[in-house]
Each structure stands twice: as structure tokens, then as C-alpha cells.
Design a protein around this motif. Sequence first.
Motif, PDB file in Angstrom:
ATOM      1  N   VAL A   1      -1.248 -12.313   4.694  1.00  0.00           N
ATOM      2  CA  VAL A   1      -1.370 -12.252   3.236  1.00  0.00           C
ATOM      3  C   VAL A   1      -2.706 -11.679   2.809  1.00  0.00           C
ATOM      4  CG1 VAL A   1       0.225 -14.157   2.820  1.00  0.00           C
ATOM      5  CG2 VAL A   1      -2.194 -14.648   3.110  1.00  0.00           C
ATOM      6  N   CYS A   2      -3.701 -11.759   3.675  1.00  0.00           N
ATOM      7  CA  CYS A   2      -5.021 -11.192   3.328  1.00  0.00           C
ATOM      8  C   CYS A   2      -4.942  -9.684   3.150  1.00  0.00           C
ATOM      9  CB  CYS A   2      -6.051 -11.526   4.406  1.00  0.00           C
ATOM     10  SG  CYS A   2      -6.296 -13.285   4.683  1.00  0.00           S
TER      11      CYS A   2
ATOM     12  N   GLN B   1      -1.723  -6.206  -3.627  1.00  0.00           N
ATOM     13  CA  GLN B   1      -1.302  -7.141  -4.677  1.00  0.00           C
ATOM     14  C   GLN B   1       0.029  -6.758  -5.302  1.00  0.00           C
ATOM     15  OE1 GLN B   1      -4.340  -8.049  -7.534  1.00  0.00           O
ATOM     16  NE2 GLN B   1      -5.759  -8.803  -5.998  1.00  0.00           N
TER      17      GLN B   1
ATOM     18  N   ILE C   1       6.300 -10.906  -2.654  1.00  0.00           N
ATOM     19  CA  ILE C   1       6.380 -12.122  -1.848  1.00  0.00           C
ATOM     20  C   ILE C   1       7.804 -12.663  -1.881  1.00  0.00           C
ATOM     21  CG2 ILE C   1       5.610 -14.515  -1.635  1.00  0.00           C
ATOM     22  CD1 ILE C   1       3.452 -12.615  -0.816  1.00  0.00           C
TER      23      ILE C   1
ATOM     24  N   LYS D   1       2.524 -10.542  -4.942  1.00  0.00           N
ATOM     25  CA  LYS D   1       1.330 -11.282  -4.545  1.00  0.00           C
ATOM     26  C   LYS D   1       0.353 -11.384  -5.710  1.00  0.00           C
ATOM     27  CE  LYS D   1      -2.750 -10.882  -1.556  1.00  0.00           C
ATOM     28  NZ  LYS D   1      -3.430 -10.068  -0.524  1.00  0.00           N
TER      29      LYS D   1
ATOM     30  N   LEU E   1       0.097 -18.014   1.333  1.00  0.00           N
ATOM     31  CA  LEU E   1      -0.662 -17.376   0.249  1.00  0.00           C
ATOM     32  C   LEU E   1      -1.356 -18.423  -0.614  1.00  0.00           C
ATOM     33  CD1 LEU E   1      -1.507 -14.987  -1.499  1.00  0.00           C
ATOM     34  CD2 LEU E   1       0.726 -15.091  -2.620  1.00  0.00           C
TER      35      LEU E   1
ATOM     36  N   TYR F   1      -4.330 -19.695   1.173  1.00  0.00           N
ATOM     37  CA  TYR F   1      -5.336 -18.626   1.152  1.00  0.00           C
ATOM     38  C   TYR F   1      -6.075 -18.608  -0.187  1.00  0.00           C
ATOM     39  CZ  TYR F   1      -6.785 -13.678   0.660  1.00  0.00           C
ATOM     40  OH  TYR F   1      -7.477 -12.513   0.418  1.00  0.00           O
TER      41      TYR F   1
END
Length: 772
Positions: free
Chosen positions: A404-405, A409, A413, A421, A459, A462
Motif C-alpha cells: 500500500v505504500c 492514490q 482498493i 486509496k 492501508l 499504514y
Amino acid sequence: MQREKLVLIGNGMAGIRCIEEILKRSDLFDITVFGSEPYTNYNRILLSTVLQGDTSIGDIMLHQRSWYEENRITLFTGETVTKINRNEKTIFTDQGRTVAYDKLIIATGSSPFILPIPGADMEGVKSFRTIKDCEEIIRASEQYKKAIVIGGGLLGLEAARGLMNLGMKVNVVHLADALMNRQLDMVAAKMLKKELERQGMNFLLEKNTAEIVGNQRVEEIHFTDGSKVEADLVVMAAGVKPNVEVARESGLTVNRGIVVNDYLQTEDCDIYAVGECCEHNGIVYGLVKPLYEQGRVLADHICQQGEKGYQGTILSTQLKISGVDLFSVGDFEDANGTQAVCVLDETKSIYKKLVFKNDILVGAVLFGSTKEGPGLLEMMIKKQDVSEIDKLSLLQSSGESSAVCSMAQEETICHCNNVTKGAIIEAVTEKDLQTIEEVKGCTKASSSCGGCKPLLTELFSYIKNDDFEEFVVKQSMCQCTTLTEDEVIQQIQEHRLTSFESIVQELKWSNKKGCLKCQKALQYYLKIMYPELQQQKSESGYPQLQKDGTYSLTPQFYGGVANIEDLQHVLDIAKKYNVSNISFSHEQRIELHGIKRENIRDILTSLHLPILAQDQTMVTIKRASYRNECECEQKSIFPLSYKLDQAFERLTMPNRLAIGLSSCVHEEHQLSGQDILIIGEERGFETYTKIPNESSSHLLFIAKDHEESVEMMKALIQYYRETASYLEEFGGWVQRLTDVHIREVLFEQNFRDLLCERLHQDQSRKASSLQQ
């Protein structure tokens, strides 16, 4: 206006999602819903989690009765529709009820496939499809301990896991030689079998059940190879079959499912079908994402606001069985013309396989680690060319940092509900969401099939990490300011800044002269916000200087139509002033080239025709040519082309805008690349637009005649001018505002009239300026 009667047969996920979409678009219908089960709408996919003890029945309910009441929906639960009278447009139920309809949606879903073998009706033989099934299995587990699950697919394995959690010894019987053979290749299937055996599950593969034996209650299962196994509970999870009986008896066309077109219509134009009971292009879908996509298309069409049509769905499976992460999509078996990239780490039980054809990803299987799944699905949907990419790099090893990093964007998801994201980051950070349930409630991510929950959980962790620094990117307008474009516009309006100089002074521009980007953008916004204060420059309507020192100009023939006298007049002037060349542009315009500077004024005076603007913000109109061999009733688009040319002449636009007109659907291929496409159809003029990264076009509206089409187009273009960012393309603007919102504006008569009036005023000012 009298509201139409809309009846929905089926209270399941597909049908009620379709009703939700209809409620977003209009208030045109009195809605009645019939459900055979005695419950309100619930998430059938999560029944396995109830069986496994992770959730309760209450947790999987999607709508309470209060939701139906708030939306003025009449709900009948525990009541089955048994007959449709298409001539009288009524339905009949098993409770003796008769209800009339104007529009009917069949969303009857599917039923478990029960093997047609002796003993299948014996006590202790259950299906696994409803809340009632789930409750009966749980009660049986309190007394009986030897269970057989027939079916080694997704549903069968989830049922088996639940039975093990209930303390039963479980054998899984499967006809094929591999588990989940429709979702996994042989390597992944063997790894899954090994892991589930380690957990205590037993498998009987390549077994064909012959009969179920017992004295009133099941005691044994016998197989065709002569072997047998003891059981006091049998759960059949060998597949489903669409519920099509009521449709077939009404005379609708049925193959495996109820046959529908791209608008989810049956051959009866007032009857639709959606979900697992319908068949589109020979395919019956059983996953949540395609059913929700069908619901959106159906809602658009029934509200006369629709997309061009349903184009099918790329199917993917992402799930977690007994702690094992799985993901599969597309064609993952090796075939002629394909190449595969595989990673196998038996020490960590991780297997990943990607299949490519002509450098396009066509299939994938992930076992043990599925973090790359959403990105791979996005790559398949976009048909991304990966010829320049190290294909092995697409498979991130389990020892590397969280997937997810590195996700952009804008990547998705939750594909069921199309949640990115960036949308999740924005919701969590701005609304201070504290739990996964709050994220689901706010964004709808993971609220359907739940397959994305592991990625969503990752996510969320995170985002909540103390080291998290990735916020929703807000791009400054240019290098001269830290303000975003929206913030600059807001400041201009709040402080009524009416000149470039006042903006850079008040908003503390670092470069008081501005850069090329902000100079043009601010000039555009000032013209749109304060048209009465801006001196319109007429140079855009004058001949254009060419590299050889001569000039060119384009006489304006509205709609690309000219009479003989006007054409002869242009030719006479060209001959008189030695114009070196006359050409036809790709936009169907006559262009005069090689004009000498000293002749410009005389030519302009003699032409008595307006000159087409040539700057980058103009609107262009292109017509498709007629096809004589086309048998459909073609609508004349010449009057519409003429009127649109007049309406949008010399408008200041956020970006160049190309409009294509076709007299019927068979000519639209001539107009590829146009931002807006207007097609003459039997029901009127359909107006479509292309959305970035989407294969199908979106239907914005349908106008009944030329006059209404021009009025709607004027309002649409003016709304684009007033709300788009500078240089924002039309399709991106529609995607940002959503076609639903744009339709709400266009269909509100007062808003539409105001937009048309403002466009007319701007045109009048420009005409006055040019005359001066």
C-alpha cells in the motif's frame, strides 16, 4: 407529474443496490419490493463468517425496515412472486396479492444446485445459501459431528471451515482433481490443499457421488467407484442455478439465465433483469462487482440518464480462506501465444504467477500474499502495455515493504464500490476515523464481498502509523504560489479581484509577473467570472500569421454547410486577391492560405462572413457522413450542427472541445476522439462522453429534438466553462463532478435557463466587441 410504478422481484444484494442507484438519480417511481425470505436485505456473502462464528446475523444486515420506510418503498418479505402477466402488466404472489407495474425488475438471484441423486431429500442434507440454511447447520452441529461438504469450490471450503469451527470432523468431496479449479491453477490448488489438510480438513478428490444412504437421516455417502464414507450431516455446495422460472413462464427468453441486452432489458422493454438470474452476452455473473455495475447501468437507463450500456466485467477473486490469502483474475492457464512469470517460495508458502499476451497482462494467481492484487487488476482493466517493464518486478516478494505504500492514490482498493486509496486516506485523515467499521461506513470500502478487507486493513494500519506522512496530494496552481487552483479561485471571488495585477498582489505571488501557466489560467478565470469587465480581444477571429509571412483564415460556414452563392463568393475573392491555396481541414472547414498582409482588410470587408476563431479554446463541430447502406431511420443532423456552431462561436473555453454528430449509431466510428458525441436515435438525440481510463462511453442525456438538444448542450457547455479548471479536459471534468451531478443540474429547468442566459450574454458581449 404522475409517478410510475416500479416493482422489484427479489430483495437481495443486486436488486436493492439497483434501487439505491435509482433513488440517487430520480424520484420518478413508487417502488414495491418482494422478497421470498422473511428478512430485509442482507449480505449473503458474509454467511460463511456467521457459520464460522466471526459475525452474527445482525452484523450482516445491510438495510433495516426503517430504510425502506424513509425511501417510501413498500416491502413484502416472506412473499414470493409466482406469475407475471405481461399483457396486463401485473404480478401475482403466493399470498394471493396482485400488484400492477409500469416497470419491472427481476432480481431473483440463484438457488443451490442439489445433486439429482437418491437420498438427496433425506434428513440431514442441507444447502448453504440463506440465513435459514446457516441457522439449521449451526443447530445440527450441536448434535452431530461427522460432516460431508460436497463441492471443493469457494463456497464449499468456506462452509467446511465453518463446520470445523463448530467442532465437526469434515470431509470435502470434489469431482475435479484440484480444489477451486475455476479460480486457481494446479500449483496454487495443491498448496491450498496442503495448508487446509494441515489445519485438519480432509479431501476426497475425483469422487462422483452416487447416492446418500441412511434410515430417515443420512448415514453414509456412496461413490460411483464403490467407495463410501460415513456422515450424519451433508452440506451441498456444488454450485448454483439462476432462478428463472417466473421469467420463463411469462414467455421471456431464458438460456442459463434471463437474456438481457446492454441496458439489462429483456425483450419486453418494460421488464429488466439484474444479478445472478440474468445472462448478458452468454455470461451469468455471480460476483458482487459485476452485479453492482449492472445495477448502475440499469438505473441510468430506467431513469433515462444512462450510460451507453453494460460491457461485461473482468472477473477477479480475492479472498481469505482459513487464514490463506488468495487472488486470481483473468486467464491464468498457459496457452498458445502467452508467456508466464512465476515466483514460488515453498518455505513461506507463497506462489505468484502472471500470464501475459503481447505484453498485456491477461491473468494472475497469487497465493499466500495478495498485496499486488488490486494493482494487477487495475493493469488488466486498463490493458497496460508492460513491454518496457521488468515483469518480475511486478511480483513483490513478501520480505519487502507494504504494497500500500507504493500504490498510487488513484489506484482502487475496493473494486466492488470503486473506492480509491486516496479517497480512503482523505476520509480517515479529515474525518478522524478510528476503526475499519467507520471506514466501511464512510467510504463503502469492503462493505460488499469483503475480499479487499485485508488490503483495507493494511492501508488503515499504514495511515494510523506514527510515521505516516502520505496525505492527499494537493497540487499548487503553479510555481508562483503555494495555493491550489481551487483556493486561488475562492480568493478571487471572496476579495473580488478583477485583474491579474490585483491577484498577484493580494495573494502574494512570488513572481509578480507570473509564469506562462498562471498568466493564461488567471486570464481565463477572470473572463469567466467577470465577463462584463474584460475587454474581449478580437484577434482570435482575425487571420493567423504563418511561418512564411503570409496569413490564413477560415470563413465560418455554420454546420459545415454552404450554399452555392457563398461558395462562389469565396472563390471570387480568392481569385481576385491571388490566394495561393484553398484546403479542407479535418474539421470539415474551408481554409484560405497564402494571404498577403496588404490584402487582409479588403478580404475581410468583401467576404461578409464571420471568421472562425483559431485559438486553443475553441469548440469544433464534426459531422459523420451518411451511409446509404444503413437500414436504420437516420435523423438529420444538419440543423443541429448549424445551431451548435452558432451557439459556441468564439467562446472562451477551459480547453479545446470537439463535438461529433452522427445521424445514427452505425456512423459513430467516424467520430472517434471527440469529447462529446451526439447520435440520432429513434428516441431522440443521445449525448455521450468518454471518461478517462474507461472503455465505454457515458450517456449524459437524451433530447427529443434539435431544439432541446441545443438547449441542453448550451447549459452543459456553460456549466463546463464555469466549473472546470483551466485546461481540464471535458471527460476528466465529467469524471470529477460525476455524470449524476451534471444531469441533476441540466434537468433542473431553472438552472438550465440561467446557464443558457449567461452563455448568451457572453456571446453578445463578444459579438459587440468584435464589431467595435
